[in-house]
Design a protein around this motif. Structure first.
Motif, PDB file in Angstrom:
ATOM      1  N   THR A   1       0.805  -1.215   0.000  1.00 31.45           N
ATOM      2  CA  THR A   1       0.000   0.000   0.000  1.00 31.45           C
ATOM      3  C   THR A   1       0.839   1.268   0.000  1.00 31.45           C
ATOM      4  O   THR A   1       0.330   2.351  -0.288  1.00 31.45           O
ATOM      5  CB  THR A   1      -0.922   0.018   1.233  1.00 31.45           C
ATOM      6  OG1 THR A   1      -0.123  -0.096   2.420  1.00 31.45           O
ATOM      7  CG2 THR A   1      -1.926  -1.130   1.174  1.00 31.45           C
ATOM      8  N   PHE A   2       2.124   1.149   0.326  1.00 32.62           N
ATOM      9  CA  PHE A   2       3.004   2.313   0.390  1.00 32.62           C
ATOM     10  C   PHE A   2       4.439   1.846   0.233  1.00 32.62           C
ATOM     11  O   PHE A   2       4.812   0.797   0.755  1.00 32.62           O
ATOM     12  CB  PHE A   2       2.840   3.036   1.742  1.00 32.62           C
ATOM     13  CG  PHE A   2       3.768   4.187   1.924  1.00 32.62           C
ATOM     14  CD1 PHE A   2       3.525   5.403   1.304  1.00 32.62           C
ATOM     15  CD2 PHE A   2       4.889   4.056   2.726  1.00 32.62           C
ATOM     16  CE1 PHE A   2       4.400   6.468   1.475  1.00 32.62           C
ATOM     17  CE2 PHE A   2       5.765   5.121   2.906  1.00 32.62           C
ATOM     18  CZ  PHE A   2       5.512   6.327   2.271  1.00 32.62           C
ATOM     19  N   CYS A   3       5.233   2.619  -0.484  1.00 33.09           N
ATOM     20  CA  CYS A   3       6.654   2.321  -0.624  1.00 33.09           C
ATOM     21  C   CYS A   3       7.408   3.641  -0.656  1.00 33.09           C
ATOM     22  O   CYS A   3       7.156   4.476  -1.531  1.00 33.09           O
ATOM     23  CB  CYS A   3       6.909   1.523  -1.899  1.00 33.09           C
ATOM     24  SG  CYS A   3       8.638   1.072  -2.157  1.00 33.09           S
ATOM     25  N   ASP A   4       8.315   3.846   0.292  1.00 31.13           N
ATOM     26  CA  ASP A   4       9.099   5.076   0.302  1.00 31.13           C
ATOM     27  C   ASP A   4      10.473   4.826  -0.309  1.00 31.13           C
ATOM     28  O   ASP A   4      10.744   3.743  -0.846  1.00 31.13           O
ATOM     29  CB  ASP A   4       9.200   5.664   1.713  1.00 31.13           C
ATOM     30  CG  ASP A   4      10.045   4.851   2.678  1.00 31.13           C
ATOM     31  OD1 ASP A   4      10.616   3.807   2.274  1.00 31.13           O
ATOM     32  OD2 ASP A   4      10.150   5.259   3.847  1.00 31.13           O
ATOM     33  N   ALA A   5      11.351   5.809  -0.238  1.00 33.20           N
ATOM     34  CA  ALA A   5      12.681   5.705  -0.834  1.00 33.20           C
ATOM     35  C   ALA A   5      13.485   4.566  -0.219  1.00 33.20           C
ATOM     36  O   ALA A   5      14.231   3.882  -0.924  1.00 33.20           O
ATOM     37  CB  ALA A   5      13.427   7.023  -0.676  1.00 33.20           C
ATOM     38  N   ALA A   6      13.324   4.315   1.072  1.00 33.04           N
ATOM     39  CA  ALA A   6      14.050   3.217   1.720  1.00 33.04           C
ATOM     40  C   ALA A   6      13.577   1.870   1.186  1.00 33.04           C
ATOM     41  O   ALA A   6      14.387   0.963   0.956  1.00 33.04           O
ATOM     42  CB  ALA A   6      13.873   3.280   3.237  1.00 33.04           C
ATOM     43  N   GLY A   7      12.280   1.718   0.978  1.00 34.41           N
ATOM     44  CA  GLY A   7      11.750   0.480   0.412  1.00 34.41           C
ATOM     45  C   GLY A   7      12.232   0.255  -1.002  1.00 34.41           C
ATOM     46  O   GLY A   7      12.637  -0.847  -1.372  1.00 34.41           O
ATOM     47  N   LEU A   8      12.218   1.311  -1.787  1.00 35.87           N
ATOM     48  CA  LEU A   8      12.694   1.220  -3.160  1.00 35.87           C
ATOM     49  C   LEU A   8      14.189   0.908  -3.197  1.00 35.87           C
ATOM     50  O   LEU A   8      14.644   0.073  -3.979  1.00 35.87           O
ATOM     51  CB  LEU A   8      12.406   2.523  -3.894  1.00 35.87           C
ATOM     52  CG  LEU A   8      12.703   2.561  -5.365  1.00 35.87           C
ATOM     53  CD1 LEU A   8      11.970   1.452  -6.101  1.00 35.87           C
ATOM     54  CD2 LEU A   8      12.310   3.916  -5.930  1.00 35.87           C
ATOM     55  N   SER A   9      14.934   1.537  -2.329  1.00 33.96           N
ATOM     56  CA  SER A   9      16.376   1.274  -2.245  1.00 33.96           C
ATOM     57  C   SER A   9      16.648  -0.172  -1.855  1.00 33.96           C
ATOM     58  O   SER A   9      17.559  -0.813  -2.393  1.00 33.96           O
ATOM     59  CB  SER A   9      17.013   2.226  -1.230  1.00 33.96           C
ATOM     60  OG  SER A   9      18.378   1.973  -1.097  1.00 33.96           O
TER      61      SER A   9
ATOM     62  N   VAL B   1       6.977   6.178  -8.638  1.00 35.46           N
ATOM     63  CA  VAL B   1       8.190   6.504  -7.887  1.00 35.46           C
ATOM     64  C   VAL B   1       9.403   5.873  -8.564  1.00 35.46           C
ATOM     65  O   VAL B   1      10.455   6.506  -8.704  1.00 35.46           O
ATOM     66  CB  VAL B   1       8.076   6.045  -6.417  1.00 35.46           C
ATOM     67  CG1 VAL B   1       9.387   6.228  -5.684  1.00 35.46           C
ATOM     68  CG2 VAL B   1       6.962   6.794  -5.709  1.00 35.46           C
ATOM     69  N   MET B   2       9.269   4.633  -9.012  1.00 39.81           N
ATOM     70  CA  MET B   2      10.368   3.961  -9.712  1.00 39.81           C
ATOM     71  C   MET B   2      10.740   4.690 -10.995  1.00 39.81           C
ATOM     72  O   MET B   2      11.913   4.808 -11.334  1.00 39.81           O
ATOM     73  CB  MET B   2       9.994   2.515 -10.022  1.00 39.81           C
ATOM     74  CG  MET B   2       9.924   1.618  -8.825  1.00 39.81           C
ATOM     75  SD  MET B   2       9.359  -0.032  -9.308  1.00 39.81           S
ATOM     76  CE  MET B   2       9.553  -0.908  -7.764  1.00 39.81           C
ATOM     77  N   ALA B   3       9.734   5.197 -11.714  1.00 41.99           N
ATOM     78  CA  ALA B   3       9.995   5.922 -12.955  1.00 41.99           C
ATOM     79  C   ALA B   3      10.695   7.254 -12.669  1.00 41.99           C
ATOM     80  O   ALA B   3      11.629   7.639 -13.383  1.00 41.99           O
ATOM     81  CB  ALA B   3       8.691   6.155 -13.707  1.00 41.99           C
ATOM     82  N   ILE B   4      10.274   7.938 -11.621  1.00 39.16           N
ATOM     83  CA  ILE B   4      10.880   9.221 -11.261  1.00 39.16           C
ATOM     84  C   ILE B   4      12.344   9.039 -10.882  1.00 39.16           C
ATOM     85  O   ILE B   4      13.202   9.829 -11.268  1.00 39.16           O
ATOM     86  CB  ILE B   4      10.093   9.888 -10.112  1.00 39.16           C
ATOM     87  CG1 ILE B   4       8.726  10.340 -10.629  1.00 39.16           C
ATOM     88  CG2 ILE B   4      10.866  11.057  -9.517  1.00 39.16           C
ATOM     89  CD1 ILE B   4       7.766  10.745  -9.533  1.00 39.16           C
ATOM     90  N   THR B   5      12.635   7.988 -10.120  1.00 41.04           N
ATOM     91  CA  THR B   5      14.011   7.756  -9.650  1.00 41.04           C
ATOM     92  C   THR B   5      14.873   7.046 -10.687  1.00 41.04           C
ATOM     93  O   THR B   5      16.085   6.979 -10.531  1.00 41.04           O
ATOM     94  CB  THR B   5      14.008   6.920  -8.363  1.00 41.04           C
ATOM     95  OG1 THR B   5      13.410   5.651  -8.635  1.00 41.04           O
ATOM     96  CG2 THR B   5      13.268   7.628  -7.235  1.00 41.04           C
ATOM     97  N   GLY B   6      14.240   6.490 -11.710  1.00 41.52           N
ATOM     98  CA  GLY B   6      14.984   5.752 -12.729  1.00 41.52           C
ATOM     99  C   GLY B   6      15.229   4.301 -12.364  1.00 41.52           C
ATOM    100  O   GLY B   6      15.851   3.563 -13.140  1.00 41.52           O
ATOM    101  N   ASP B   7      14.730   3.872 -11.213  1.00 41.82           N
ATOM    102  CA  ASP B   7      14.931   2.492 -10.792  1.00 41.82           C
ATOM    103  C   ASP B   7      14.169   1.499 -11.666  1.00 41.82           C
ATOM    104  O   ASP B   7      14.523   0.321 -11.695  1.00 41.82           O
ATOM    105  CB  ASP B   7      14.532   2.313  -9.317  1.00 41.82           C
ATOM    106  CG  ASP B   7      15.515   2.955  -8.386  1.00 41.82           C
ATOM    107  OD1 ASP B   7      16.735   2.849  -8.644  1.00 41.82           O
ATOM    108  OD2 ASP B   7      15.092   3.578  -7.393  1.00 41.82           O
ATOM    109  N   ASP B   8      13.158   1.963 -12.366  1.00 48.91           N
ATOM    110  CA  ASP B   8      12.409   1.055 -13.238  1.00 48.91           C
ATOM    111  C   ASP B   8      13.273   0.515 -14.364  1.00 48.91           C
ATOM    112  O   ASP B   8      12.999  -0.535 -14.913  1.00 48.91           O
ATOM    113  CB  ASP B   8      11.153   1.724 -13.789  1.00 48.91           C
ATOM    114  CG  ASP B   8      11.448   2.967 -14.621  1.00 48.91           C
ATOM    115  OD1 ASP B   8      12.528   3.559 -14.465  1.00 48.91           O
ATOM    116  OD2 ASP B   8      10.578   3.347 -15.429  1.00 48.91           O
ATOM    117  N   ARG B   9      14.374   1.206 -14.688  1.00 52.96           N
ATOM    118  CA  ARG B   9      15.280   0.713 -15.726  1.00 52.96           C
ATOM    119  C   ARG B   9      16.192  -0.400 -15.206  1.00 52.96           C
ATOM    120  O   ARG B   9      16.679  -1.215 -15.972  1.00 52.96           O
ATOM    121  CB  ARG B   9      16.122   1.868 -16.270  1.00 52.96           C
ATOM    122  CG  ARG B   9      15.299   2.883 -17.033  1.00 52.96           C
ATOM    123  CD  ARG B   9      16.189   3.944 -17.633  1.00 52.96           C
ATOM    124  NE  ARG B   9      16.918   4.686 -16.616  1.00 52.96           N
ATOM    125  CZ  ARG B   9      16.575   5.885 -16.170  1.00 52.96           C
ATOM    126  NH1 ARG B   9      15.513   6.485 -16.641  1.00 52.96           N
ATOM    127  NH2 ARG B   9      17.311   6.490 -15.252  1.00 52.96           N
TER     128      ARG B   9
END
Length: 120
Positions: free
Chosen positions: A71-79, A107-115
């Motif tokens: 339901t929620f993922c912040d920068a730490a979760g994405l990292s 959020v992944m697209a904004i940070t570029g992590d989706d690549r």
């Protein structure tokens, strides 16, 4: 649970003090598949990391993480997801994210992590 799974569900869900839990952990062909539920954030990334370590002990070459109930993922979760993906890739294993919610994908697209991440 997988046939060779050495840990009962109570071990995976013990000491849950946060808002993240594993809903399922099962074998899916040659992959281990888990479904995360709740919030993936700075307060819960240690739980995610601990669970992934337990899943890796089962010697699976491919781990699928279903994020449909996150339901929620912040920068730490994405990292944490990115770090786990890199660790798996470095070991010659695969980590795939399935059913990533639209908000998390943004959020992944904004940070570029989706690549960098393997998203299905």
């Amino acid at each position: 649970m997988f046939p060779s799974w050495p840990y009962p569900p109570s071990v995976l869900q013990a000491d849950v003090r946060t808002q993240l839990w594993l809903d399922t952990a099962e074998s899916d062909g040659g992959a281990a598949r888990v479904r995360l539920c709740g919030e993936l954030d700075i307060a819960t990334v240690a739980d995610l990391t601990r669970w992934v370590v337990l899943l890796r002990l089962d010697s699976r070459e491919h781990l699928v993480i279903d994020l449909s109930a996150v339901t929620f993922c912040d920068a730490a979760g994405l990292s944490a997801l990115t770090a786990l993906h890199r660790t798996f890739r470095g070991e010659g294993r695969r980590l795939t994210l399935h059913h990533v919610p639209a908000g998390v994908r943004r959020v992944m697209a904004i940070t570029g992590d989706d690549r960098d991440l393997d998203i299905v």
